[in-house]
Write a protein that holds these residues in place. Structure first.
Motif, short mmCIF file in Angstrom:
data_model
loop_
_atom_site.label_atom_id
_atom_site.label_comp_id
_atom_site.label_asym_id
_atom_site.label_seq_id
_atom_site.Cartn_x
_atom_site.Cartn_y
_atom_site.Cartn_z
N ALA A 157 9.07 -16.06 14.71
CA ALA A 157 9.97 -15.04 15.24
C ALA A 157 10.51 -15.44 16.59
O ALA A 157 11.71 -15.29 16.89
CB ALA A 157 9.24 -13.69 15.33
N ILE A 158 9.64 -15.99 17.46
CA ILE A 158 10.08 -16.42 18.80
C ILE A 158 11.09 -17.55 18.67
O ILE A 158 12.12 -17.57 19.37
CB ILE A 158 8.86 -16.86 19.63
CG1 ILE A 158 7.96 -15.65 19.93
CG2 ILE A 158 9.32 -17.52 20.92
CD1 ILE A 158 6.68 -16.01 20.65
N ALA A 159 10.84 -18.48 17.76
CA ALA A 159 11.77 -19.60 17.57
C ALA A 159 13.12 -19.10 17.05
O ALA A 159 14.17 -19.58 17.49
CB ALA A 159 11.16 -20.62 16.60
N ALA A 179 18.85 -17.89 18.04
CA ALA A 179 19.95 -16.90 18.05
C ALA A 179 20.57 -16.81 19.43
O ALA A 179 21.79 -16.75 19.59
CB ALA A 179 19.42 -15.54 17.60
N ILE A 180 19.72 -16.81 20.48
CA ILE A 180 20.23 -16.74 21.85
C ILE A 180 21.03 -17.99 22.18
O ILE A 180 22.11 -17.93 22.78
CB ILE A 180 19.07 -16.55 22.84
CG1 ILE A 180 18.42 -15.17 22.64
CG2 ILE A 180 19.56 -16.70 24.27
CD1 ILE A 180 17.18 -14.95 23.48
N ALA A 181 20.50 -19.15 21.77
CA ALA A 181 21.22 -20.41 22.04
C ALA A 181 22.56 -20.43 21.32
O ALA A 181 23.58 -20.86 21.89
CB ALA A 181 20.36 -21.59 21.59
N VAL A 198 28.59 -19.97 21.41
CA VAL A 198 29.80 -19.27 20.98
C VAL A 198 30.54 -18.68 22.18
O VAL A 198 31.77 -18.79 22.28
CB VAL A 198 29.44 -18.17 19.97
CG1 VAL A 198 30.66 -17.28 19.68
CG2 VAL A 198 28.94 -18.78 18.67
N ALA A 199 29.81 -18.04 23.10
CA ALA A 199 30.44 -17.46 24.29
C ALA A 199 31.08 -18.53 25.15
O ALA A 199 32.16 -18.33 25.71
CB ALA A 199 29.40 -16.67 25.08
#
Length: 235
Positions: free
Chosen positions: A9-11, A16-18, A23-24
């Motif tokens: 889950a942490i990975a 997802a954050i990366a 994208v941003a």
């Protein structure tokens, strides 16, 4: 060691954050490049070209067009009011009026068998964005003891704003909206009437705008049959 659910889950959250950061970053770069980076040729000279374009789908029916000439003004000052300047511009304009047919649904069609009338309820007419042709100005007067480049840019922005406001006010004048509605009734009646006649249903078409009251002629229409039912019976 076999990874447990918490590690997975942490990975996943980290990935997802990366991904969101990437994208941003790409979106921010494209925004900056489209708006602030000057496109040049091989010799380094600025060139005129389209730097970004998006083709959008549309189901708007253009029913009217308002054209004319607008007079726009702008005023600004520099050095705490010591250097004042004004600008007056006259330019041709046009505004289109649309009816958004994308929002039509089967419930918006009702058929009165006794009078052979199809009633269509459509969204109200809306005026589009004013299109002011600044390349074909007929009058351009700038006054002031000294008009700096920054002041001229400010005057241009204010002229464009006052022109757009004046044209929008005229386009949304109740008289012009009423005329656009009548043109819309005729256009939509021809559109659906012609299609129904081709399908073997020679009926008259009555167009109502959303929120418009039903005519009080003392006769209640049979609004129980949808267009789908009418077409099914005609087959």
């Amino acid at each position: 060691m076999r990874p447990d659910g918490r590690s997975i889950a942490i990975a996943a959250v980290g990935l997802a954050i990366a991904f969101a950061i990437v994208v941003a970053t790409i979106a921010s770069y494209r925004w900056w490049d489209d708006r602030h980076v000057v496109a040049t040729d091989d010799s380094g000279l600025a060139v005129a070209r389209v730097v970004a374009a998006t083709l959008h789908t549309s189901a708007d029916l253009r029913v009217s067009r308002l054209t004319g000439t607008v007079q726009a003004t702008g005023a600004t000052s520099r050095l705490w009011g010591w250097l004042s300047s004004t600008r007056v511009v006259k330019a041709p304009f046009e505004v289109d009026y649309f009816v958004n047919l994308r929002r039509l649904a089967p419930r918006d069609f009702r058929y009165d068998e006794r009078s052979r009338t199809l009633t269509v309820e459509v969204p109200d007419v809306s005026a589009g964005k004013p299109n002011i042709d600044h390349a074909r100005v007929t009058l351009d007067q700038t006054s002031g003891v000294y008009v700096s480049r920054d002041a001229m840019a400010d005057l241009q922005r204010k002229v464009a704003t006052t022109a757009a406001t004046a044209v929008a006010d005229r386009a949304n004048d109740p008289e012009n909206i009423a005329k656009a509605r009548e043109n819309a009734r005729s256009a939509i009646s021809r559109l659906f009437g012609g299609a129904l006649s081709a399908a073997g249903l020679p009926v008259s078409v009555n167009v109502r705008f959303a929120g418009e009251p039903v005519p009080g002629n003392g006769e209640q229409w049979d609004m129980s049959r949808s267009l789908q039912e009418v077409l099914a019976n005609a087959q």
